[in-house]
Design a protein around this motif. Structure first.
Motif, mmCIF file in Angstrom:
data_model
loop_
_atom_site.group_PDB
_atom_site.id
_atom_site.type_symbol
_atom_site.label_atom_id
_atom_site.label_comp_id
_atom_site.label_asym_id
_atom_site.label_seq_id
_atom_site.Cartn_x
_atom_site.Cartn_y
_atom_site.Cartn_z
ATOM 1 N N UNK A 1 0.861 -1.268 -0.090
ATOM 2 C CA UNK A 1 -0.108 -0.045 0.053
ATOM 3 C C UNK A 1 1.082 1.083 0.048
ATOM 4 N N UNK A 2 1.959 1.257 0.859
ATOM 5 C CA UNK A 2 2.858 2.269 1.019
ATOM 6 C C UNK A 2 3.557 2.616 -0.472
ATOM 7 N N UNK A 3 3.926 1.462 -1.205
ATOM 8 C CA UNK A 3 4.647 1.596 -2.432
ATOM 9 C C UNK A 3 3.839 2.212 -3.372
ATOM 10 N N UNK A 4 2.349 1.897 -3.335
ATOM 11 C CA UNK A 4 1.460 2.198 -4.223
ATOM 12 C C UNK A 4 1.418 4.028 -4.323
ATOM 13 N N UNK A 5 1.291 4.337 -2.910
ATOM 14 C CA UNK A 5 1.416 5.781 -2.774
ATOM 15 C C UNK A 5 2.509 6.393 -3.009
ATOM 16 N N UNK A 6 3.715 5.722 -2.971
ATOM 17 C CA UNK A 6 5.002 6.634 -3.441
ATOM 18 C C UNK A 6 5.068 6.598 -4.843
ATOM 19 N N UNK A 7 4.130 5.909 -5.539
ATOM 20 C CA UNK A 7 4.238 5.998 -7.079
ATOM 21 C C UNK A 7 3.987 7.319 -7.652
ATOM 22 N N UNK A 8 3.191 8.099 -6.876
ATOM 23 C CA UNK A 8 2.849 9.543 -7.079
ATOM 24 C C UNK A 8 4.161 10.292 -7.738
ATOM 25 N N UNK A 9 5.325 9.932 -7.154
ATOM 26 C CA UNK A 9 6.559 10.782 -7.412
ATOM 27 C C UNK A 9 7.369 10.113 -8.735
ATOM 28 N N UNK A 10 7.228 8.809 -8.948
ATOM 29 C CA UNK A 10 8.245 8.136 -9.649
ATOM 30 C C UNK A 10 8.567 8.740 -10.969
#
Length: 468
Positions: free
Chosen positions: A199-208
């Protein structure tokens, strides 16, 4: 992106899927759409799709439909991990979400907001701040108006403000916001994501996909975000910071101070801001910082803060009856949202909870429930789990309907207390969405204001007797 005569499968026909199918058909694609439900659920939308010549498949997503596609577009409600979709990826068929599809056509800068809680409020605030600064703005995404609908309508805004969920971020490839806002990360949707890490990894994809000149607006007080902030390549600005001199946004009482690099500090007054709770002051800080970076001017930001009203179903006061305030926070669908809601009250609270358990740890609420709680009313499919986690802390009632829940809460509450609907759960055991649940709460509260019918006065009763 050339879509003409391309065979595209749209999976999931809620509002977003219908908008995607309409757009793809208009661009000349050969569209087929599938949904797990039966066609009666979509009503008039079915006739519209049929009139376009779009083939529809109900009751699932067949291997044949998937195999025939050159590209698959998912609605956010459809898990991207379905075996049939994984098999498509293994065969080289691109699987993207509606947000990614829209991003490939949007040419305006995008401000994108995500987080476990506060996304909608912050997105609406950013949009209001930009609009009050005389910028033409489109506000949509997960907030209710699909981004692909904006593209389909001709893209007349100067800037796009989008709420994006973890489900939508799961299916991006090139989506790149010029300003990305991450409000917080706490456990949610663990019934859909395989773990909190996922879930955290999904949220951090905002910046990838951000470039070095893009901007990440981050919550300095969130330990999960702090642990991942170093991985972000774009420029970082923090709100909720303890250092009033640091670039970003900081609060000093009712004064919000914004500092952007190479610019004079901007001071804003939150004294007239009408959203309750520390968490909403944080949302306002994030929104103001993002809006200023995106081109809003201080006067517009201040005007929006002064005028902004709480949205329905988000800490919305429905009525005060016999000294008891009835508050609708049906949007509080996870553990942390319940905690934030309870912390807004100085008076004791009778808390109404329940619905579909999303995998949260309700025991994390024990401290705040002890401090703030007067009583607990449980309904819905998660009653057993909630009773185990919280039922021993306060007088607890279990009920079968929202009307019974409100009546039970009324009986528990004393003048000066609050009755708070903060379910901590999804609504789908008995409602279509959190809005429908909130409206049911509103009706039940309004029934408390209606005086009960009484027996006829003596003279009327006498007349009735004579009529017989």
């Amino acid at each position: 992106m050339d879509l003409h005569r391309k065979r595209i499968l749209v999976v999931g026909l809620a509002r977003t899927g219908i908008a995607a199918a309409r757009f793809l058909h208009g661009r000349g694609a050969i569209v087929r759409a599938t949904d797990q439900a039966d066609e009666s659920r979509l009503g008039t939308a079915v006739a519209e799709l049929h009139a376009m010549g779009i083939e529809l498949e109900w009751g699932g997503h067949s291997d044949a439909s998937v195999s025939a596609a050159e590209m698959i577009v998912l609605s956010p409600g459809v898990p991207h991990t379905l075996p049939v979709l994984q098999a498509a990826r293994n065969r080289g068929i691109p699987v993207i979400g509606e947000t990614e599809l829209a991003a490939r056509f949007i040419r305006q800068p995008i401000v994108a907001v995500t987080g476990t809680n506060g996304k909608t409020t912050t997105t609406e605030l950013v949009g209001a701040m930009l609009a009050a600064s005389d910028r033409r703005v489109f506000v949509g995404g997960n907030i209710g108006r699909p981004l692909i609908g904006y593209v389909d309508a001709g893209m007349q805004a100067e800037i796009v403000v989008a709420e994006v969920s973890s489900f939508q971020l799961d299916t991006i490839e090139t989506f790149r916001p010029s300003v990305g806002v991450l409000l917080n990360i706490t456990a949610d949707h663990l019934d859909r994501h395989e773990s909190f890490a996922a879930y955290t990894a999904a949220k951090m994809r905002l910046f990838e996909n951000q470039h070095a000149q893009d901007l990440a607006v981050l919550n300095a007080g969130d330990p999960v975000i702090a642990a991942h902030a170093e991985c972000i390549r774009s420029r970082r600005l923090f709100f909720n910071t303890a250092d009033p001199g640091q670039a970003g946004a900081g609060l000093n009482g009712d004064t919000l101070i914004l500092r952007l690099p190479d610019r004079e500090p901007v001071r804003l007054d939150l004294a007239r801001f009408r959203l309750r709770g520390v968490h909403n002051a944080e949302n306002a800080s994030a929104a103001a910082l993002a809006a200023l970076a995106a081109g809003a001017h201080p006067e517009g930001i201040q005007a929006a803060l002064n005028a902004f009203l709480p949205a329905a179903h988000r800490l919305e006061t429905i009525a005060t009856i016999n000294g008891v305030e009835y508050v609708n926070d049906s949007k509080a669908t996870n553990v942390d949202a319940v905690r934030r809601a309870l912390e807004c009250f100085g008076s004791p609270v009778v808390l109404i909870m329940g619905g579909v358990d999303k995998g949260g740890d309700f025991s994390l609420l024990q401290g705040v429930v002890r401090r703030r709680g007067r009583g607990l009313v449980l309904l819905g499919g998660s009653r057993d789990t909630l009773r185990t986690a919280l039922g021993g802390l306060l007088p607890t009632r279990e009920v079968a309907s929202m009307r019974e829940a409100v009546q039970a809460a009324q009986a528990m509450a004393a003048a000066g207390d609050a009755v708070l609907l903060a379910p901590g759960c999804a609504s789908f055991d008995r409602y279509a969405n959190y809005q429908e649940r909130g409206e049911d709460f509103r009706r039940a509260v309004n029934e408390l204001k209606t005086p009960p019918s009484h027996a006829c006065p003596a003279s009327a009763a006498k007349d009735a007797d004579e009529d017989r």
